[in-house]
Design an enzyme around this catalytic site. Structure first.
Site, mmCIF file in Angstrom:
data_model
loop_
_atom_site.group_PDB
_atom_site.id
_atom_site.type_symbol
_atom_site.label_atom_id
_atom_site.label_comp_id
_atom_site.label_asym_id
_atom_site.label_seq_id
_atom_site.Cartn_x
_atom_site.Cartn_y
_atom_site.Cartn_z
ATOM 1 N N ARG A 12 0.760 -1.098 -0.034
ATOM 2 C CA ARG A 12 -0.041 -0.114 0.075
ATOM 3 C C ARG A 12 0.880 1.248 0.001
ATOM 4 O O ARG A 12 2.013 1.183 0.329
ATOM 5 C CB ARG A 12 -0.885 0.167 1.426
ATOM 6 C CG ARG A 12 -2.065 -0.918 1.382
ATOM 7 C CD ARG A 12 -2.976 -0.562 2.304
ATOM 8 N NE ARG A 12 -2.764 -0.940 3.590
ATOM 9 C CZ ARG A 12 -2.668 0.043 4.559
ATOM 10 N NH1 ARG A 12 -3.262 1.215 4.394
ATOM 11 N NH2 ARG A 12 -2.453 -0.334 5.735
ATOM 12 N N GLY A 13 0.075 2.563 -0.536
ATOM 13 C CA GLY A 13 0.899 3.507 -0.383
ATOM 14 C C GLY A 13 2.275 4.017 -0.860
ATOM 15 O O GLY A 13 2.574 3.202 -1.956
ATOM 16 N N GLY A 143 1.880 15.759 19.048
ATOM 17 C CA GLY A 143 0.993 14.448 19.025
ATOM 18 C C GLY A 143 1.874 13.229 18.667
ATOM 19 O O GLY A 143 1.226 12.132 18.598
ATOM 20 N N TYR A 147 6.053 8.624 17.412
ATOM 21 C CA TYR A 147 6.448 8.458 15.878
ATOM 22 C C TYR A 147 7.908 9.406 15.585
ATOM 23 O O TYR A 147 8.823 8.765 14.656
ATOM 24 C CB TYR A 147 5.348 8.833 14.982
ATOM 25 C CG TYR A 147 5.374 8.727 13.747
ATOM 26 C CD1 TYR A 147 5.312 7.538 13.154
ATOM 27 C CD2 TYR A 147 5.792 9.927 12.871
ATOM 28 C CE1 TYR A 147 5.379 7.432 11.458
ATOM 29 C CE2 TYR A 147 5.865 9.812 11.289
ATOM 30 C CZ TYR A 147 5.684 8.752 10.759
ATOM 31 O OH TYR A 147 5.609 8.687 9.318
ATOM 32 N N GLY A 178 8.043 14.195 3.222
ATOM 33 C CA GLY A 178 7.020 15.058 3.783
ATOM 34 C C GLY A 178 5.835 14.471 3.642
ATOM 35 O O GLY A 178 5.640 12.988 3.619
#
Ligand code: NDP
Length: 240
Positions: A12-13, A143, A147, A178
């Site tokens: 995916r992605g 947040g 990560y 990005g």
């Protein structure tokens, strides 16, 4: 020259675009996924790249899968550590599970996979390792202490392994994308996404193919003198 390439999170992605690009370059490619069977089966049908299901955070699972992959596809010459997840929440509300899951999947996975292919690469005097970091590992992100720490950790890991491996014909580099239009970014709310795009000087999200092209270059013989580097591809959002 045609090689064997393994892309984690390759169904995916960004990983999907990387797997396809490496196949277009003539490499034998295998793609790793974890839980999304539907996406993996559709990917395999559409692009005829074999897929392997295992958890990159689990060393024993990586070890047995690597044995099968090397038997079926061949010794891994090009490893792209791309699998990654987010569990966004501010630190004062973050659970140990949310911390550990991201560190294990995004950072420990690089140790697991590299540890299992590095000796073969050293014996064959050739290897290309490309680790997918993130703009948020370079600048930090509200947040995302988990990560950002994992993705910053990848940069240090890449530099150290590059030094250990250079004399053996193995290059180790990182790519720091990005914001790229994938499922991961689709999970961000529309309002926040609009604010993010407003901070990108080129005025749009990146395309997965734009990251795949960087990986294609780093995997090629043309990039033999580049090791320990981080290539930033973020539309100018954060200038390192
Ligand atoms: P997606 O969420 O679209 O895809 C993630 C892929 O990783 C899937 O194939 C998924 O498998 C696989 N995966 C997740 N966890 C595991 C695991 N434990 N074991 C094996 N495979 C796993 O991610 P993106 O394409 O958006 O991101 C790819 C990489 O790029 C990540 O490392 C991400 O952090 C990084 N990145 C992404 C950015 C973006 O804007 N999208 C920006 C900067 C960095 P399955 O389909 O089975 O779930």
């Amino acid at each position: 020259m045609a090689r064997t390439a393994l892309v984690t999170g390759g169904t995916r992605g960004i990983g999907r675009a990387i797997a396809i690009a490496l196949k277009d370059d003539g490499h034998k490619v295998a793609a790793v996924y974890h839980g999304n069977e539907e996406a993996a089966h559709a990917f395999e049908r559409e692009v005829s790249i074999p897929t392997f299901k295992f958890d990159v955070a689990d060393f024993a699972a990586c070890e047995s899968a690597l044995k099968r992959i090397e038997q079926e596809i061949g010794p891994v010459d090009v490893l792209v550590n791309n699998a990654g997840i987010t569990r966004d929440v501010q630190l004062h509300k973050m659970t140990p599970a949310q911390w550990n899951e991201v560190i294990a999947t995004d950072l420990t996975s690089c140790f697991n996979m590299c540890r299992l292919v590095i000796n073969g690469m050293r014996e064959r005097n050739f290897g290309r390792i490309i680790n997918i970091s993130s703009i948020n590992g370079q600048k930090g992100q509200f947040g995302q202490t988990n990560y950002s720490a994992a993705k910053a950790g990848i940069l240090g890991f890449t530099k150290a392994l590059a030094q250990e491996s250079a004399a053996k014909g193995i290059t180790v580099n990182a790519v720091a994308p990005g914001y790229i239009a994938t499922d991961m970014v689709a999970a961000v709310s529309k309002d926040i996404l609009a604010r993010i795009v407003a901070q990108i000087p080129v005025g749009r999200l990146g395309h997965a193919e734009e990251i795949a092209q960087v990986v294609q270059f780093l995997a090629s013989d043309k990039a033999a003198f580049i090791t320990g580097s981080t290539i930033t591809a973020n539309g100018g959002q954060y200038v390192v």
